[in-house]
Design a protein around this motif. Sequence first.
Motif, mmCIF file in Angstrom:
data_model
loop_
_atom_site.group_PDB
_atom_site.id
_atom_site.type_symbol
_atom_site.label_atom_id
_atom_site.label_comp_id
_atom_site.label_asym_id
_atom_site.label_seq_id
_atom_site.Cartn_x
_atom_site.Cartn_y
_atom_site.Cartn_z
ATOM 1 N N ILE A 1 46.852 -20.470 -22.860
ATOM 2 C CA ILE A 1 47.293 -19.550 -23.919
ATOM 3 C C ILE A 1 48.175 -18.454 -23.329
ATOM 4 C CG2 ILE A 1 46.533 -17.844 -25.621
ATOM 5 C CD1 ILE A 1 43.981 -19.559 -25.978
ATOM 6 N N ALA A 2 47.781 -17.931 -22.158
ATOM 7 C CA ALA A 2 48.583 -16.893 -21.496
ATOM 8 C C ALA A 2 49.975 -17.417 -21.154
ATOM 9 C CB ALA A 2 47.871 -16.411 -20.235
ATOM 10 N N ASP B 1 44.818 -15.793 -29.188
ATOM 11 C CA ASP B 1 44.249 -14.766 -28.310
ATOM 12 C C ASP B 1 43.909 -15.371 -26.954
ATOM 13 O OD1 ASP B 1 44.433 -12.928 -30.328
ATOM 14 O OD2 ASP B 1 42.360 -13.140 -30.985
ATOM 15 N N ALA B 2 44.420 -14.734 -25.888
ATOM 16 C CA ALA B 2 44.168 -15.225 -24.532
ATOM 17 C C ALA B 2 42.879 -14.633 -23.992
ATOM 18 C CB ALA B 2 45.351 -14.884 -23.626
ATOM 19 N N GLY C 1 37.303 -15.572 -27.034
ATOM 20 C CA GLY C 1 37.326 -15.838 -28.468
ATOM 21 C C GLY C 1 38.424 -16.813 -28.839
ATOM 22 N N GLY C 2 39.616 -16.619 -28.250
ATOM 23 C CA GLY C 2 40.728 -17.528 -28.517
ATOM 24 C C GLY C 2 40.446 -18.932 -28.020
ATOM 25 N N ALA C 3 39.815 -19.033 -26.846
ATOM 26 C CA ALA C 3 39.454 -20.342 -26.300
ATOM 27 C C ALA C 3 38.450 -21.044 -27.213
ATOM 28 C CB ALA C 3 38.878 -20.180 -24.899
ATOM 29 N N MET C 4 37.471 -20.282 -27.725
ATOM 30 C CA MET C 4 36.469 -20.872 -28.626
ATOM 31 C C MET C 4 37.120 -21.378 -29.909
ATOM 32 S SD MET C 4 33.746 -20.563 -26.838
ATOM 33 C CE MET C 4 33.042 -19.523 -25.552
#
Length: 270
Positions: free
Chosen positions: A41-42, A53-54, A57-60
């Motif tokens: 994501i980053a 979101d990196a 929460g974003g990964a989930m």
Amino acid sequence: MNPNNSASSAARAAQDSTAFRVLARVGYVVLGILHLLIGAIAISIATGGGGGDADQGGAMQQIQKSPAGAVLLWIIVIGLIALAIWQIAEAVVERDPDTKKKWGYRIKFLGTAAAYLAIAGTALVSALGGQSQSSESSQSFSARLLAAPAGVALLVLVGLIVGAIGIAFIVRGITRAFKKHLALPSGTARTGIIAFGVVGYIAKGIAVAVAGVLFVIAALTHDSETAGGLDAALRALAGLPFGAVILWTVGAGLVLYGLFCFARARYARM
């Protein structure tokens, strides 16, 4: 019976359980997956792709949208809880006669366990169909602190602690201190794992340290929205001169840290 001896015996019994060790190793695999996603994501943000979101929460959210996402999220919850319990067991088991070192290790292990449980909580919310915004949680936490008596000082303290954790990651990477916790193979595999660990720890340390700086800035400016956690820290890097290159490099480092976590699942001393 001495309660301390009883707790130590229970901790040793848990660590001697093959099933428990397997679950703890699954926890390292889970950490690897999360860091791969956060790093990706980053990199997407660095290249102008947005990406969400990196942070955890974003990964989930990415996992939640995937096929069998709910099953994967529950595996993440179980793996991280097992890994947290393992860290607590390490804190309880008596290993060093030096009292000062013993308490230093206990604080380290308990702090790590708390971090794993927090990520497990984020995964649990996602597994139950909800959404957890890590950046909003950081901002809400900062706002509550700022509203409290001596809130500015408390938030500065939080920022300094988070920054110190980031610096500790960087130092661990540079000194290769993580090697003592691994039963590494010989040859090329050993060299590769160590290289991934060095770069990964430094990259993660930079991201965490920047998050700590943002907490301090939020305190000094009385602006809770500045403190957005890991996602805000990575986006802050993007705002620097040559920020896209810096963010891409840190994102790639987080991906390597994820790969290191996979190796850690295999070679961690347990």
